[in-house]
Design an enzyme around this catalytic site. Structure first.
Site, PDB file in Angstrom:
ATOM      1  N   GLY A 118      18.018 -10.804  -9.770  1.00 40.82           N
ATOM      2  CA  GLY A 118      17.783 -12.203 -10.109  1.00 40.82           C
ATOM      3  C   GLY A 118      16.546 -12.814  -9.496  1.00 40.82           C
ATOM      4  O   GLY A 118      16.212 -13.963  -9.791  1.00 40.82           O
ATOM      5  N   HIS A 162       2.093  -4.201 -26.482  1.00 43.61           N
ATOM      6  CA  HIS A 162       1.442  -4.099 -25.180  1.00 43.61           C
ATOM      7  C   HIS A 162       2.346  -4.624 -24.065  1.00 43.61           C
ATOM      8  O   HIS A 162       2.534  -3.963 -23.029  1.00 43.61           O
ATOM      9  CB  HIS A 162       0.122  -4.877 -25.216  1.00 43.61           C
ATOM     10  CG  HIS A 162      -0.646  -4.853 -23.938  1.00 43.61           C
ATOM     11  ND1 HIS A 162      -1.690  -3.963 -23.713  1.00 43.61           N
ATOM     12  CD2 HIS A 162      -0.561  -5.614 -22.811  1.00 43.61           C
ATOM     13  CE1 HIS A 162      -2.187  -4.181 -22.505  1.00 43.61           C
ATOM     14  NE2 HIS A 162      -1.521  -5.183 -21.940  1.00 43.61           N
ATOM     15  N   GLU A 163       2.922  -5.802 -24.267  1.00 39.17           N
ATOM     16  CA  GLU A 163       3.766  -6.397 -23.225  1.00 39.17           C
ATOM     17  C   GLU A 163       5.066  -5.616 -23.033  1.00 39.17           C
ATOM     18  O   GLU A 163       5.560  -5.491 -21.908  1.00 39.17           O
ATOM     19  CB  GLU A 163       4.060  -7.862 -23.551  1.00 39.17           C
ATOM     20  CG  GLU A 163       2.830  -8.753 -23.674  1.00 39.17           C
ATOM     21  CD  GLU A 163       1.869  -8.644 -22.488  1.00 39.17           C
ATOM     22  OE1 GLU A 163       2.321  -8.348 -21.367  1.00 39.17           O
ATOM     23  OE2 GLU A 163       0.661  -8.848 -22.703  1.00 39.17           O
ATOM     24  N   HIS A 172      -1.999  -1.183 -16.955  1.00 40.23           N
ATOM     25  CA  HIS A 172      -3.129  -1.102 -17.879  1.00 40.23           C
ATOM     26  C   HIS A 172      -3.783   0.270 -17.838  1.00 40.23           C
ATOM     27  O   HIS A 172      -3.809   0.936 -16.804  1.00 40.23           O
ATOM     28  CB  HIS A 172      -4.163  -2.190 -17.563  1.00 40.23           C
ATOM     29  CG  HIS A 172      -3.777  -3.535 -18.063  1.00 40.23           C
ATOM     30  ND1 HIS A 172      -4.110  -4.702 -17.420  1.00 40.23           N
ATOM     31  CD2 HIS A 172      -3.068  -3.915 -19.161  1.00 40.23           C
ATOM     32  CE1 HIS A 172      -3.641  -5.733 -18.098  1.00 40.23           C
ATOM     33  NE2 HIS A 172      -2.989  -5.282 -19.145  1.00 40.23           N
TER      34      HIS A 172
END
Length: 206
Positions: A118, A162-163, A172
């Site tokens: 959390g 991509h995310e 990356h």
């Protein structure tokens, strides 16, 4: 025999010209143990994902179907990575949450945030990760997607791909052919072909 030899040579040439995968991928690592890459705890062979994104989101006269773009983007990863069985089943542990909204001027089309018990570990606005995580959330920012020339459906899906790659543990990649390249939308790289092995490799021991 001659035909067989010619066929074999042509097969090798085709593989050389059209590689199945370049295995281009990068991870975030434990600074105290560079052999240990941070990952989604519990692996990727089970768990739930939820999509908190509209399929009819309008901003400045541009309408986006974010829910569908997310599903199509995730389907690309799902069909290429094995085993990747996190699904919209609502029967297991929540591992992936997908969001889209107008988050204002961020200078980013999207990003990922990572949580453990959390508590947010880090997010990919700075593209760093400080530990393993049990939940990843991705965000598509309608404000920056629409700013200037509105993104096409394919480009929005590319941002989502991509995310989601970040959510699965990839950082990356410098390779211009990789969907995890920072500028994958600009370079037109929307295919996970060059990145899928990175996810499989990261979770091979789970």
């Amino acid at each position: 025999m001659k035909k067989l030899l010619i066929s074999s040579i042509l097969g090798v040439l085709c593989l050389s010209i059209f590689p199945i995968s370049t295995f281009a991928y990068e991870y975030w690592y434990d600074p105290n143990n560079t052999d240990n890459a941070w990952e989604l705890l519990g692996g990727i062979d089970d768990g739930d994902l939820d999509i908190f994104a509209d399929n009819n989101f309008t901003i400045n006269n541009t309408t986006y179907d974010f829910a569908t773009e997310y599903r199509d983007a995730y389907s690309d990863w799902y069909s290429s990575v094995g085993p990747l069985y996190i699904t919209e089943s609502n029967r297991g542990t929540n591992k992936l949450w997908f969001y889209a909204d107008d988050y204002g001027e961020q200078g980013l089309n999207g990003w990922a945030s990572f949580y453990l018990d959390g508590n947010r570990q880090q997010d990919c606005k700075s593209c760093s990760l400080e530990g393993n995580y049990d939940l990843a959330k991705t965000y598509l920012n309608a404000h920056d997607l629409e700013d200037g020339t509105p993104f096409t459906s394919a480009e929005v899906e590319a941002v989502a791909i991509h995310e989601i790659g970040h959510a699965l543990g990839l950082s990356h990649e410098d390779d211009e052919d990789a969907v995890m390249n920072t500028y994958n939308v600009d370079t037109g790289n929307f295919n996970v072909l060059y990145d899928d092995y990175g996810v499989t490799n990261l979770y091979k021991n789970n």
